[in-house]
Write a protein that holds these residues in place. Structure first.
Motif, PDB file in Angstrom:
ATOM      1  N   SER A 128      44.376  32.613  27.230  1.00 29.85           N
ATOM      2  CA  SER A 128      44.751  33.435  28.070  1.00 29.85           C
ATOM      3  C   SER A 128      45.552  33.100  28.692  1.00 29.85           C
ATOM      4  O   SER A 128      46.478  31.272  29.140  1.00 29.85           O
ATOM      5  CB  SER A 128      44.148  33.896  28.534  1.00 29.85           C
ATOM      6  N   ARG A 184      47.233  38.540  36.760  1.00 27.51           N
ATOM      7  CA  ARG A 184      47.029  39.399  36.130  1.00 27.51           C
ATOM      8  C   ARG A 184      46.383  38.706  34.683  1.00 27.51           C
ATOM      9  O   ARG A 184      46.945  37.770  35.269  1.00 27.51           O
ATOM     10  CB  ARG A 184      48.880  40.134  35.259  1.00 27.51           C
ATOM     11  N   ASP A 243      32.710  35.927  24.575  1.00 23.77           N
ATOM     12  CA  ASP A 243      33.256  37.235  23.740  1.00 23.77           C
ATOM     13  C   ASP A 243      33.907  36.991  22.320  1.00 23.77           C
ATOM     14  O   ASP A 243      34.335  36.478  22.551  1.00 23.77           O
ATOM     15  CB  ASP A 243      33.142  37.881  24.759  1.00 23.77           C
ATOM     16  N   ASP A 303      38.765  40.658  22.637  1.00 25.92           N
ATOM     17  CA  ASP A 303      39.583  41.017  23.475  1.00 25.92           C
ATOM     18  C   ASP A 303      39.531  41.546  24.542  1.00 25.92           C
ATOM     19  O   ASP A 303      39.258  40.940  25.294  1.00 25.92           O
ATOM     20  CB  ASP A 303      41.317  40.914  22.692  1.00 25.92           C
ATOM     21  N   THR A 304      38.740  42.870  23.897  1.00 22.68           N
ATOM     22  CA  THR A 304      38.277  43.599  25.617  1.00 22.68           C
ATOM     23  C   THR A 304      37.468  42.414  26.129  1.00 22.68           C
ATOM     24  O   THR A 304      37.437  43.197  27.516  1.00 22.68           O
ATOM     25  CB  THR A 304      37.779  44.673  25.296  1.00 22.68           C
ATOM     26  N   SER A 305      35.983  42.609  25.598  1.00 19.75           N
ATOM     27  CA  SER A 305      35.039  42.144  26.420  1.00 19.75           C
ATOM     28  C   SER A 305      35.338  40.464  26.491  1.00 19.75           C
ATOM     29  O   SER A 305      35.044  40.150  28.256  1.00 19.75           O
ATOM     30  CB  SER A 305      33.945  41.658  25.752  1.00 19.75           C
ATOM     31  N   ARG A 363      38.237  39.620  28.211  1.00 22.01           N
ATOM     32  CA  ARG A 363      39.620  39.653  29.451  1.00 22.01           C
ATOM     33  C   ARG A 363      38.181  40.615  30.597  1.00 22.01           C
ATOM     34  O   ARG A 363      38.857  40.199  31.665  1.00 22.01           O
ATOM     35  CB  ARG A 363      40.190  41.335  28.583  1.00 22.01           C
ATOM     36  N   ALA A 364      37.445  41.382  30.247  1.00 23.97           N
ATOM     37  CA  ALA A 364      36.295  41.786  31.161  1.00 23.97           C
ATOM     38  C   ALA A 364      35.779  41.196  31.787  1.00 23.97           C
ATOM     39  O   ALA A 364      35.526  40.406  32.971  1.00 23.97           O
ATOM     40  CB  ALA A 364      35.480  43.025  30.441  1.00 23.97           C
ATOM     41  N   ALA A 365      35.370  39.411  31.013  1.00 22.19           N
ATOM     42  CA  ALA A 365      34.819  38.602  31.977  1.00 22.19           C
ATOM     43  C   ALA A 365      35.059  38.166  32.289  1.00 22.19           C
ATOM     44  O   ALA A 365      35.519  37.430  33.381  1.00 22.19           O
ATOM     45  CB  ALA A 365      34.283  37.872  30.118  1.00 22.19           C
ATOM     46  N   HIS A 393      38.221  39.321  34.082  1.00 23.51           N
ATOM     47  CA  HIS A 393      38.622  40.331  35.880  1.00 23.51           C
ATOM     48  C   HIS A 393      36.903  40.212  36.570  1.00 23.51           C
ATOM     49  O   HIS A 393      36.891  39.849  37.803  1.00 23.51           O
ATOM     50  CB  HIS A 393      38.605  41.056  35.050  1.00 23.51           C
ATOM     51  N   LEU A 394      35.570  39.638  35.604  1.00 22.89           N
ATOM     52  CA  LEU A 394      34.618  39.844  36.312  1.00 22.89           C
ATOM     53  C   LEU A 394      34.685  38.734  37.448  1.00 22.89           C
ATOM     54  O   LEU A 394      33.885  38.668  38.214  1.00 22.89           O
ATOM     55  CB  LEU A 394      33.925  40.538  34.882  1.00 22.89           C
TER      56      LEU A 394
END
Length: 128
Positions: free
Chosen positions: A5, A17, A108, A111-113, A115-117, A119-120
């Motif tokens: 990342s 971002r 995870d 990629d979606t989960s 990236r969500a982690a 951000h969380l």
């Protein structure tokens, strides 16, 4: 496939971002999607971001490139060493999110989960 990342933090060291790249890609490639739609006054990056095309793009946008020259450069490009000292905010952010096991171990699967982690965790850290 291992992922890396690359992130952009604001002047306070909070996540602004994040972009996920394949593990074998160079960090400099991820700078373009990070800069899309924003107009930063300066981009502070390490020597991995020292490329002519990125410096040219930043110059055209009116963004100051605070990037030390790579040792392989024929002639050294000057940079603001005092402003570069603030790069520790980026490093500090990524070290703090790696304190969360889920991020550090890439727990995870998608990629979606992932990236969500990220951000969380960024929200949790910003609220502290």
């Amino acid at each position: 496939m291992e992922e890396r990342s690359i992130g952009h933090v604001d002047a306070l060291g909070n996540l602004a971002r994040v972009v996920l790249l394949p593990g074998q890609r160079h960090d400099c490639v991820g700078s373009e999607p990070l800069l899309d739609g924003i107009a930063p006054g300066a981009l502070i990056g390490d020597k991995a971001f020292d490329s002519d095309w990125l410096r040219l793009q930043l110059n055209q946008r009116g963004t100051l490139a605070v990037i030390p020259p790579n040792a392989s450069r024929a002639s050294a490009i000057p940079y603001d060493a005092e402003l570069y000292k603030w790069r520790h905010l980026v490093e500090n952010f990524f070290q703090r999110i790696k304190e969360f096991r889920r991020i550090a171990t890439r727990y995870d699967k998608t990629d979606t989960s992932f990236r969500a982690a990220i951000h969380l965790v960024a929200i949790v850290l910003a609220l502290k």
